[in-house]
Design a protein around this motif. Structure first.
Motif, PDB file in Angstrom:
ATOM      1  N   ARG B 107      13.395  58.322  22.341  1.00 35.48           N
ATOM      2  CA  ARG B 107      13.070  59.464  23.187  1.00 35.48           C
ATOM      3  C   ARG B 107      13.028  59.004  24.632  1.00 35.48           C
ATOM      4  N   PRO B 108      13.093  59.946  25.575  1.00 34.70           N
ATOM      5  CA  PRO B 108      12.969  59.546  26.983  1.00 34.70           C
ATOM      6  C   PRO B 108      11.717  58.694  27.172  1.00 34.70           C
ATOM      7  N   GLY B 109      11.835  57.638  27.956  1.00 37.59           N
ATOM      8  CA  GLY B 109      10.684  56.785  28.235  1.00 37.59           C
ATOM      9  C   GLY B 109      10.498  55.650  27.255  1.00 37.59           C
ATOM     10  N   SER B 110      11.316  55.586  26.201  1.00 35.13           N
ATOM     11  CA  SER B 110      11.070  54.535  25.210  1.00 35.13           C
ATOM     12  C   SER B 110      11.851  53.251  25.482  1.00 35.13           C
ATOM     13  N   LEU B 111      12.777  53.291  26.449  1.00 33.04           N
ATOM     14  CA  LEU B 111      13.444  52.036  26.821  1.00 33.04           C
ATOM     15  C   LEU B 111      12.532  51.233  27.754  1.00 33.04           C
ATOM     16  N   VAL B 112      12.715  49.915  27.765  1.00 33.16           N
ATOM     17  CA  VAL B 112      11.829  49.044  28.541  1.00 33.16           C
ATOM     18  C   VAL B 112      12.625  48.420  29.688  1.00 33.16           C
ATOM     19  N   PRO B 113      12.243  48.728  30.948  1.00 29.14           N
ATOM     20  CA  PRO B 113      13.031  48.223  32.073  1.00 29.14           C
ATOM     21  C   PRO B 113      12.692  46.774  32.423  1.00 29.14           C
ATOM     22  N   VAL B 114      13.719  46.030  32.830  1.00 28.68           N
ATOM     23  CA  VAL B 114      13.498  44.701  33.393  1.00 28.68           C
ATOM     24  C   VAL B 114      14.343  44.626  34.665  1.00 28.68           C
ATOM     25  N   ALA B 115      13.747  44.079  35.737  1.00 34.35           N
ATOM     26  CA  ALA B 115      14.391  44.137  37.052  1.00 34.35           C
ATOM     27  C   ALA B 115      15.445  43.056  37.225  1.00 34.35           C
ATOM     28  N   HIS B 116      16.544  43.433  37.872  1.00 34.31           N
ATOM     29  CA  HIS B 116      17.484  42.429  38.376  1.00 34.31           C
ATOM     30  C   HIS B 116      17.598  42.629  39.881  1.00 34.31           C
ATOM     31  N   ARG B 117      18.444  41.847  40.547  1.00 29.27           N
ATOM     32  CA  ARG B 117      18.463  41.805  42.012  1.00 29.27           C
ATOM     33  C   ARG B 117      18.833  43.150  42.638  1.00 29.27           C
ATOM     34  N   ALA B 118      19.454  44.048  41.859  1.00 26.57           N
ATOM     35  CA  ALA B 118      19.919  45.300  42.466  1.00 26.57           C
ATOM     36  C   ALA B 118      19.542  46.521  41.625  1.00 26.57           C
ATOM     37  N   GLY B 119      18.498  46.385  40.808  1.00 23.69           N
ATOM     38  CA  GLY B 119      18.121  47.536  39.990  1.00 23.69           C
ATOM     39  C   GLY B 119      17.420  47.093  38.727  1.00 23.69           C
ATOM     40  N   VAL B 120      17.603  47.853  37.654  1.00 21.88           N
ATOM     41  CA  VAL B 120      16.962  47.487  36.390  1.00 21.88           C
ATOM     42  C   VAL B 120      17.959  47.577  35.235  1.00 21.88           C
ATOM     43  N   VAL B 121      17.672  46.772  34.205  1.00 20.73           N
ATOM     44  CA  VAL B 121      18.354  46.897  32.919  1.00 20.73           C
ATOM     45  C   VAL B 121      17.355  47.534  31.967  1.00 20.73           C
ATOM     46  N   HIS B 122      17.810  48.525  31.183  1.00 23.37           N
ATOM     47  CA  HIS B 122      16.931  49.193  30.237  1.00 23.37           C
ATOM     48  C   HIS B 122      17.133  48.588  28.854  1.00 23.37           C
ATOM     49  N   LEU B 123      16.086  47.966  28.326  1.00 22.37           N
ATOM     50  CA  LEU B 123      16.180  47.272  27.042  1.00 22.37           C
ATOM     51  C   LEU B 123      15.789  48.202  25.895  1.00 22.37           C
ATOM     52  N   VAL B 124      16.549  48.119  24.808  1.00 23.03           N
ATOM     53  CA  VAL B 124      16.298  48.957  23.628  1.00 23.03           C
ATOM     54  C   VAL B 124      15.288  48.251  22.716  1.00 23.03           C
ATOM     55  N   PRO B 125      14.176  48.899  22.377  1.00 22.34           N
ATOM     56  CA  PRO B 125      13.226  48.290  21.434  1.00 22.34           C
ATOM     57  C   PRO B 125      13.854  48.150  20.041  1.00 22.34           C
ATOM     58  N   GLY B 126      13.385  47.169  19.293  1.00 22.80           N
ATOM     59  CA  GLY B 126      13.798  47.024  17.899  1.00 22.80           C
ATOM     60  C   GLY B 126      12.972  47.923  16.998  1.00 22.80           C
ATOM     61  N   LEU B 127      13.128  47.725  15.693  1.00 22.85           N
ATOM     62  CA  LEU B 127      12.336  48.472  14.711  1.00 22.85           C
ATOM     63  C   LEU B 127      11.520  47.491  13.892  1.00 22.85           C
ATOM     64  N   ILE B 135       1.407  41.114   2.738  1.00 21.21           N
ATOM     65  CA  ILE B 135       2.793  41.389   2.346  1.00 21.21           C
ATOM     66  C   ILE B 135       3.630  41.438   3.615  1.00 21.21           C
ATOM     67  N   PRO B 136       4.695  40.617   3.672  1.00 25.06           N
ATOM     68  CA  PRO B 136       5.476  40.602   4.904  1.00 25.06           C
ATOM     69  C   PRO B 136       6.105  41.954   5.188  1.00 25.06           C
ATOM     70  N   GLY B 137       6.036  42.373   6.444  1.00 24.49           N
ATOM     71  CA  GLY B 137       6.779  43.538   6.884  1.00 24.49           C
ATOM     72  C   GLY B 137       8.209  43.128   7.185  1.00 24.49           C
ATOM     73  N   ASN B 138       8.798  43.688   8.226  1.00 24.09           N
ATOM     74  CA  ASN B 138      10.169  43.340   8.550  1.00 24.09           C
ATOM     75  C   ASN B 138      10.444  43.708  10.001  1.00 24.09           C
ATOM     76  N   VAL B 139      11.476  43.099  10.561  1.00 26.55           N
ATOM     77  CA  VAL B 139      11.862  43.394  11.942  1.00 26.55           C
ATOM     78  C   VAL B 139      13.374  43.399  12.054  1.00 26.55           C
ATOM     79  N   LEU B 140      13.865  44.230  12.964  1.00 25.55           N
ATOM     80  CA  LEU B 140      15.273  44.139  13.344  1.00 25.55           C
ATOM     81  C   LEU B 140      15.382  44.426  14.832  1.00 25.55           C
ATOM     82  N   ARG B 141      16.432  43.905  15.435  1.00 24.64           N
ATOM     83  CA  ARG B 141      16.649  44.099  16.874  1.00 24.64           C
ATOM     84  C   ARG B 141      18.149  43.987  17.109  1.00 24.64           C
TER      85      ARG B 141
END
Lengths: 320, 320
Positions: B107-127, B135-141
C-alpha cells in the motif's frame, strides 16, 4: 630378557582422506607408540596429477616413510598393515572391496600388498554392496576395520545388531553373528560441514558455542513431516526472530540432520551399538531416545584394535 | 511529440546476494533498457566491516550510482524502486518485512526510503511468518516482487494456488485471492551447489554433461523411504560400479533433491504454478508428474513486471 609387551610386532596405519594415524603395536596388540602425522590424502596429493599413478605412488611412499620409516629402520622385519582411503582407486594402490555378506576379519591372502623401498604395506580391502537394476549399492573403506575392532571390543556378540559409526559419512552396519550382511551411508556429517562453512546458514551463524537446548530443538524439527530441505532453513527465521542465538545455529543444524538420519534408518535395526567420539555418540543417543531406542555406546577408538585383529586373522601377524 | 512508450518513467532494481539487475521502464512498465551490473551483495561488501553501517551505505551508494547514475542524471526526477537482499539487515538499509497474510502489491507508504546523493531509493519490504512457540517461521525477500509479477502475468487469478519459485532457496507460496497466506522454503538449490562444488560427490563427478535419464533415476531415488541423506550418497556407488557416468552425477543429485522437496511439500497444494527458468521448471514439472500433478509453467522473468506493479500500487509511479 626384555618385556614381551614392549617388543614391536606390527606397524598399523589408518590413512584417510584428511588425516593419517600410525601405531606401533606389540605382540598382543597393545599400543607401544602412536602418531598422527597429519598427512591425509587430500593434502598429500594436492599438487599431483591424479592420472599420474607413478607420481602418486612416489608421494605415498615418501609420506609413509616420513610417518614411520624410523620404526622400520629399527625393526626391519615388522609387518605393516594400512586401512582407509589409502587403498582406494585414488590412493596408493587400489585394494578393492569384498562383497557383502562378508566376514570383515578377512582371510589369509585377502590383504593387497603395495611395495615401498624396504618391503611392502598390506592394504585392507573395503566392503561393497553391488548396485543392481539401477538401485545404488554402497561402499565403505576404513570402517571395515572399525567394525572388526568394535566387534572384538563387544566380545564378538552372536545374533543381530546394527553398528553405527557416526562421522562425515555415517555408516549403519547390519551384522549377524559377526558377518556384515548390509550397510547404509548417511551424509549428515558432510552436509553439516558444508552448511556451516558456506551458504545462508553459515552467514546466519556466529562462532559456535555449545547449546544443548538448540540441539534438542533441532532434533524435534528434524522429525517433522516437512522434510530436511525445509527444516534446515528454519534456523534462519529463528535467528531473525531473536529465538535462536547465532552461536547456536550449528547445534540446531546438527539436531535437524541427525534426527532426519535416525528417523529414516531406525526401522528394523534391532539392538543398536554406537561407536564414535563421545560428543557425536551422545547426539545420536539423544536422537534414538525419541524413538524409544537405547543404544549401547562404545566410546573407544577401535581402529588400532581392528587392524591388529585383521593382521592376526590374515596371518600377517602370527599368534604368539 | 515523443513516443510515450519510450519516455523513462521508473528505475527498477533487483539487487540480490550474488547479482544485480537494473531496468529503465516506461509509463506502462515496458522495458526501455536493461542492465546486469554484476554487483551482488557478497562481492560488493567483501572488504567492508559488516558492523560499519556507514561504510556499507557508502559502498551501496557508489554501486547504485555506477549501475544507473547516468539514467538519473538524464532524468533527475525518476522514482527508483529496489527489491532483494539490498533491503536486508546486511544490505543498504533494513526494509523490514510484512507479516503474512499479506497482499504483496503493498500500500502507499509501505516502501522504505534510503537516501542517495541525488534523491532516494524506495526499498520493497520482504514477507515473514513469525516464529512461535519455538516453531520456526519463515522469511523471503525479493520473491515478494516475483509473486506480484507472476500474479499479474496470470491475470490476477481468484481462489487458491501454490506458486513455486525454484532457485537457491525454493519458495512454495500459498496464495488465496491474491493474498499470500503462507509459504515454505526448501534449500534444494543451495545444497545442490554445495554438494557439487565440494565433498565426496564433487570428487566422484566429472565436468557435468546434461543427462535426462540420470535426472530421472535421481528423481526415483529421491522418492524412496530411505531419506535424502542416504540417497544422495547413492551417486557414488553407482559411479564406482560403472552404472552412472561421472559427468551425470550433477543431474542425478538434482533429481534426488527435487524429488525429496516435491514429495514433502506436494500435499494440499491445490493448483500449482511454476515460475522460474525453463530448465528448473522442466525438472520440477517432471517431479510433480510422479504425484499426478501437472503444474502451469510460467516461463518468464516476472521481476521487472512486479517492481512496476508495486511502484504503481504504492503511488511511487502514478497512473498515466
Amino acid at each position: 630378557m626384555t618385556d614381551a609387551r614392549s617388543t614391536p610386532s606390527l606397524i598399523a596405519l589408518d590413512w584417510g582422506t584428511t588425516a593419517q594415524r600410525a601405531w606401533l603395536l606389540d605382540h598382543v596388540g597393545q599400543i607401544i607408540a602412536a602418531r598422527r602425522p597429519d598427512q591425509g590424502l587430500l593434502a598429500m596429493t594436492a599438487d599431483i596429477d591424479p592420472h599420474d599413478a607413478r607420481a602418486r605412488a612416489h608421494a605415498y611412499e615418501s609420506a609413509f616413510w616420513a610417518a614411520c620409516g624410523d620404526w622400520l629402520t629399527a625393526n626391519p622385519d615388522l609387518p605393516v598393515i594400512a586401512c582407509g582411503m589409502v587403498g582406494s582407486a585414488q590412493g596408493w594402490s587400489d585394494a578393492g572391496y569384498l562383497t557383502v555378506p562378508a566376514q570383515p576379519k578377512y582371510r589369509p591372502g585377502s590383504l593387497v600388498p603395495v611395495a615401498h623401498r624396504a618391503g611392502v604395506v598390506h592394504l585392507v580391502p573395503g566392503l561393497r554392496i553391488p548396485s543392481a537394476d539401477g538401485i545404488p549399492g554402497n561402499v565403505l573403506r576404513g570402517e571395515e576395520t572399525q567394525i572388526v575392532g568394535a566387534l572384538e571390543a563387544l566380545g564378538d556378540p552372536a545374533g543381530q545388531l546394527t553398528l553405527i559409526l557416526p562421522g562425515t559419512h555415517s555408516k549403519w552396519v547390519r551384522i549377524e553373528d559377526g558377518t556384515v550382511t548390509s550397510f547404509a551411508t548417511a551424509m549428515s556429517g558432510e552436509l553439516f560441514g558444508l552448511l556451516t562453512a558456506d551458504g545462508i546458514l553459515a552467514r546466519t551463524a556466529a562462532e559456535p558455542a555449545r547449546d544443548d537446548e538448540a540441539f534438542a530443538r533441532g532434533l524435534a524439527a528434524g522429525r517433522s513431516r516437512h522434510g530436511l530441505l525445509t527444516e534446515l532453513f528454519g534456523a534462519r527465521p529463528l535467528v531473525l526472530d531473536g529465538l535462536l542465538d547465532p552461536a547456536s545455529v550449528a547445534d540446531y543444524v546438527s539436531g535437524v540432520l541427525i534426527a532426519d538420519e535416525v528417523a529414516h534408518l531406525v526401522r528394523g535395526t534391532g539392538p543398536v551399538v554406537l561407536c564414535g567420539g563421545a560428543d557425536l555418540s551422545r547426539r545420536y543417543a539423544q536422537a534414538f531416545a525419541a524413538h524409544g531406542v537405547e543404544p549401547t555406546v562404545l566410546a573407544e577408538d577401535v581402529t588400532a584394535r581392528g587392524l591388529w585383529q585383521i593382521a592376526f586373522a590374515t596371518g600377517l601377524q602370527e599368534a604368539s
